[in-house]
Design a protein around this motif. Structure first.
Motif, short mmCIF file in Angstrom:
data_model
loop_
_atom_site.label_atom_id
_atom_site.label_comp_id
_atom_site.label_asym_id
_atom_site.label_seq_id
_atom_site.Cartn_x
_atom_site.Cartn_y
_atom_site.Cartn_z
N SER A 1 9.54 5.43 -8.76
CA SER A 1 8.68 4.45 -7.73
C SER A 1 8.90 5.00 -6.37
N ASP A 2 7.99 4.80 -5.27
CA ASP A 2 7.95 5.54 -4.03
C ASP A 2 9.15 4.72 -3.30
N GLY A 3 9.85 5.55 -2.73
CA GLY A 3 10.77 5.11 -1.56
C GLY A 3 10.14 5.49 -0.29
N THR A 4 10.34 6.61 0.38
CA THR A 4 9.78 7.19 1.44
C THR A 4 8.89 8.25 1.10
N ALA A 5 9.02 8.59 -0.30
CA ALA A 5 8.23 9.96 -0.84
C ALA A 5 7.04 9.09 -1.49
N SER B 1 13.50 14.05 -16.41
CA SER B 1 13.15 15.11 -15.15
C SER B 1 12.16 14.54 -14.41
N VAL B 2 12.10 14.65 -13.11
CA VAL B 2 11.38 14.28 -11.96
C VAL B 2 10.91 15.45 -11.33
N THR B 3 9.38 15.90 -11.41
CA THR B 3 8.76 16.95 -11.03
C THR B 3 8.60 16.89 -9.42
N ILE B 4 9.32 17.96 -8.67
CA ILE B 4 9.22 17.88 -6.94
C ILE B 4 7.88 18.80 -6.78
N LEU B 5 6.87 18.22 -5.74
CA LEU B 5 5.69 18.95 -5.42
C LEU B 5 6.05 19.40 -4.03
N ASP B 6 5.80 20.81 -4.05
CA ASP B 6 6.14 21.49 -2.82
C ASP B 6 4.86 21.51 -1.97
N ASP B 7 5.19 21.24 -0.57
CA ASP B 7 3.95 21.71 0.56
C ASP B 7 4.61 22.27 1.60
N ALA B 8 3.60 22.46 2.66
CA ALA B 8 3.86 23.37 3.92
C ALA B 8 4.15 22.69 4.86
N LEU B 9 4.38 21.18 4.78
CA LEU B 9 4.59 20.30 5.82
C LEU B 9 6.01 19.98 6.37
N ASP B 10 6.27 20.45 7.62
CA ASP B 10 7.51 19.75 8.04
C ASP B 10 7.61 18.57 8.24
N GLU B 11 8.51 17.88 7.60
CA GLU B 11 8.84 16.45 7.38
C GLU B 11 10.33 16.10 7.32
N ASP B 12 10.32 14.99 7.38
CA ASP B 12 11.92 14.41 6.93
C ASP B 12 12.18 14.41 5.39
N GLU C 1 12.92 12.73 2.07
CA GLU C 1 12.20 11.74 1.54
C GLU C 1 12.80 11.15 0.20
N THR C 2 12.63 9.95 -0.17
CA THR C 2 13.54 9.31 -1.21
C THR C 2 12.33 9.06 -2.19
N VAL C 3 12.86 8.91 -3.57
CA VAL C 3 12.20 8.42 -4.83
C VAL C 3 13.33 7.21 -5.47
N ILE C 4 12.77 6.11 -5.69
CA ILE C 4 13.58 5.22 -6.18
C ILE C 4 13.41 5.36 -7.90
N LEU C 5 14.77 5.76 -8.49
CA LEU C 5 14.93 5.34 -10.14
C LEU C 5 15.47 4.29 -10.54
N THR C 6 14.87 3.70 -11.66
CA THR C 6 15.13 2.39 -12.26
C THR C 6 15.19 2.52 -13.61
N ALA D 1 18.99 3.89 -8.66
CA ALA D 1 19.67 4.94 -7.90
C ALA D 1 18.40 5.63 -7.12
N THR D 2 18.89 6.59 -6.34
CA THR D 2 17.88 7.16 -5.44
C THR D 2 17.83 8.71 -5.48
N LEU D 3 16.77 9.30 -5.61
CA LEU D 3 16.69 10.78 -5.46
C LEU D 3 15.96 11.25 -4.18
N THR D 4 16.75 11.97 -3.39
CA THR D 4 16.36 12.46 -2.33
C THR D 4 15.66 13.97 -2.27
N ILE D 5 14.50 14.02 -1.80
CA ILE D 5 13.78 15.32 -1.77
C ILE D 5 13.96 15.99 -0.18
N VAL D 6 14.82 16.98 -0.37
CA VAL D 6 15.20 17.74 0.68
C VAL D 6 14.15 18.80 1.34
N ASP D 7 13.58 18.34 2.42
CA ASP D 7 12.28 19.26 3.06
C ASP D 7 12.80 20.74 3.37
#
Length: 212
Positions: A90-94, A119-130, A132-137, A152-158
């Protein structure tokens, strides 16, 4: 004498399982006949608690350009029963569909299996951003309990560079009688962050307060 006994030793283990049976049989009677009940059944009643299911760690981290984050779920002990555990993102800040692909399902642990992954698929973009987090339950465990860490929390590192900032052109021209010169400043790319930049004027051959 009309009664005799024999003993069966019961061996204790730490494995949660179903109650189990031992078949007891009489045979080769001398000077007697055999009648029912024979055989008989001895039931060994299990006394072990079910294992606890949890994420292998409280936080996971994955770079935006690395495409897939593998999430591990563990059981605190093996089980003699089949264990199932539901999982979901579920959405955290992502934002699902923009930063990652949402997923849910059920993991199955066969007897003696203590580790499963999704597995969680991470989507790449060209946007500079903080970052972001995904909530895992985890939820709806069968033949197991749920334990921390959960959720648990998955952090997507920009992985995107900050945009560059510049004037829209190297020279501007405005007639002396037109009153106002509008100067444009541009970013090389959009950003999800608030960007600030200072600006100022200074004399070239014109004089402040007299020419501008």
């Amino acid at each position: 004498v009309t009664t005799q006994t024999f003993s069966v030793s019961i061996l204790d283990d730490a494995l949660d399982g179903d109650d189990e049976t031992v078949i007891l049989t009489l045979a080769n009677a001398v000077n007697a006949t055999l009648t029912a009940p024979n055989p008989a059944t001895l039931t060994i009643v299990d006394d072990d608690d079910p294992p606890a299911a949890s994420f292998s760690q409280a936080t996971y981290s994955m770079g935006e350009g690395e495409s897939t984050a593998v999430i591990t779920i563990t059981l605190s002990a093996p089980s003699g029963k089949m264990v199932t555990v539901g999982y979901a993102t579920s959405d955290g800040t992502a934002t699902a569909g923009q930063d990652y692909t949402s997923i849910s399902g059920t993991l199955t642990f066969a007897s003696w299996v203590t580790v499963q992954t999704f597995s969680v698929t991470i989507l790449d973009d060209a946007l500079d951003e903080d970052d972001e987090t995904v909530i895992l339950t985890l939820a709806n465990a069968v033949n197991a309990t749920l334990a921390a860490p959960n959720p648990a929390t998955l952090t997507i590192v920009d992985n995107d560079d900050s945009p560059s900032i510049a004037f829209s052109q190297a020279t501007y021209s405005e007639g002396e009688g037109e009153g106002i010169a509008v100067i444009t400043v541009t970013l090389s790319a959009p950003s999800s962050k608030t960007v600030t930049v200072d600006y100022a004027t200074s004399d070239g051959t014109a004089t402040a307060g007299q020419d501008y």
